[in-house]
Design a protein around this motif. Sequence first.
Motif: not given
Lengths: 393, 393
Positions: B296-318
């Motif tokens: 998932d993205y860390a920012v709301a879809e409508e505010n997401s930058l096209p050139m910089l995609n900040a995404v959530k690291i899934p639970e349990g992933v290093d």
Amino acid sequence: MSYEIAPAICPPRRVLMGPGPSDISPRVLSAMAAPTVGHLDPYFLKIMDELQEMLRQVFRTRNQLTLAISGTGSDGMEACVFNLIEPGDKMLVCVNGVFGGRMAEVGRRAGAEVVTIEKPFGEIFTASEVESALKEHQPKLIGIVHAETSTGALQPLEEIAKLAHDHNALILADMVTSLGGLPVEVDEWGIDAVYSGTQKCLSCPPGLAPVTFSPRAVEVMDQRKEPVRSWYVDLSLIRNYWGGSRAYHHTAPINMNYGLHEALRIVLQEGLEARFARHQKNHEALKAGLAAIGIDYAVAEENSLPMLNAVKIPEGVDDKAVRAQLLNQFGIEIGAGLGPMAGKTWRIGLMGEASREANVLSFLAALEQCLAKQGHTLTAGASIAAANKVYAG
Amino acid sequence: MSYEIAPAICPPRRVLMGPGPSDISPRVLSAMAAPTVGHLDPYFLKIMDELQEMLRQVFRTRNQLTLAISGTGSDGMEACVFNLIEPGDKMLVCVNGVFGGRMAEVGRRAGAEVVTIEKPFGEIFTASEVESALKEHQPKLIGIVHAETSTGALQPLEEIAKLAHDHNALILADMVTSLGGLPVEVDEWGIDAVYSGTQKCLSCPPGLAPVTFSPRAVEVMDQRKEPVRSWYVDLSLIRNYWGGSRAYHHTAPINMNYGLHEALRIVLQEGLEARFARHQKNHEALKAGLAAIGIDYAVAEENSLPMLNAVKIPEGVDDKAVRAQLLNQFGIEIGAGLGPMAGKTWRIGLMGEASREANVLSFLAALEQCLAKQGHTLTAGASIAAANKVYAG
């Protein structure tokens, strides 16, 4: 939508014999074109370590805090002054040229109470003149220019550094033009802070400012009460990126650092002593050649910088016409005079890669042609004969 | 005397999909390796004119005062703040990420009375929130980040700029990450001062900071009572070098400017609209691919930058293990989270040259392998199928 697009970069061929930038080795240009990596890439962190280690060798220092500021030499000046000065601190600046004047101005912008001692452009300070000023003003910091690019004068520093410490002052030296071209002994002389540039005797394009700070200077920074006035050159932050936690501060100019890395490799491969001797020899040949066609230096012989030759424009010779002819007909760039020396002097650089026998000879030959056109009386070929005599000797 | 000489520059092959630097075109690297000329050479003065003209097209402005500061993006930030602020001036900064926080800090160093309004990282400001703050504080300058590189959030500016002017404030925008990757309309929106960087969507190595100032902003600078706190970024001096009398200020980073010149040619040859569409398309494909494997993205879809995609690291992933595997096994660099997002997000850049279909697909394929190694449940190949569907559509 249509755009106005400029033609591609295609620089004319030049021989850079001005006050900097100097000629750049193809090795350095090629290093700058290596693929960019990230500013936190393990490879780039290693390059930063190597840069620091090679800079220490060139500065002749063991100072831990030795790195390249991400701006040109003037930004290095600002980094040094801003990190050592807090508003209200007293700073003494020795002004005998444009760059001493600039340092005083930067001191004022940092909020220092700046006092200056002044000498005419081209002259240098005696230790006792500096001592009197230290006694009178008791500054926290004294700033002085080792090699005044605007005048071609070399300022001895060793005795002045001792006096500064005797009077509990830190000493900051401008070594923009001297580094890599004549002996610089940061530790032996006891210089507390130094800034330099990449585009003079290191023969790397302009864009970075090597700096180094003594443990004494670092202690003063650590005891600051107020933050440094510029965030961009705040060394309390920058040093955590160049060492320690490798914390992100700003995005380092990766490819400029590649270029400096290769330039330092070239300097150390040649060896500092050989490099200094080369600069000295070419200076002597140029000086002999100029003397033979009636061109005098603007500074006393014993104070003349080997890498920057400030000479008097002969009576009746058109400054701009000669520089334009050198540039347009021969591709040779020399520098105009600065400040009160504007229109009265030329500044002929023999820095780094540009300090070559071939450059000295072709410049003298070209200058003879330009001067003859201006009606200046000279014996044709005399400059070449005199320069060759130095090389033969 | 013997020296310790580092081995020659030889960077590993990387695909730069972090928060910048982005991948650089070989054309730009090659331009940077063109022979250096002097900073007052007629050829370089022409290059400066062309740079200004091409920057105006990219900024979509007619602002006369449009040029590149000789430092990285953060130095551009300092140039804007320092030239517009005098000690005691009130500055309002909208902080919803690291770079808003940095702007507030730079404002304090400039001597401003800084007030901030704050939002959690990743959120953006509504016009009415900004209006309330403008009413309450009546600042001289409001600073806001268009594209927050630390959070991946896009802040609309047009309405806020109008409100700023209604309240007699100048508006300064950080467009480091947006310029060249999504619509920037400096004149139409009425932004008074902008700084950017070269190493994001312009795909030039880091080292210069394009800036532009409206006539209103220039008027404020012209009426300053005190000199700018930093001499190095004092635009009253710098603008006489980029135009007017061509007076020497500092030695411009010649080869960096060559690089920017070629990068801007590439941007304009592609065309801004095509470039924005490309960034948007690759963003959508990446987003679809990530969604298909549960990222998932860390920012709301409508505010997401096209050139910089900040995404959530899934639970349990290093976090570190995945970034290290991407770098070491695939040569792909992505960015870590910054500030409160550290350890919780990845920042995947699709900037300039790096915004390519091939990069999106190979990154997704590599990420699938890394996530599987971490025990993250996913349908093998699902990300590629989803991304390809976007490209096919």
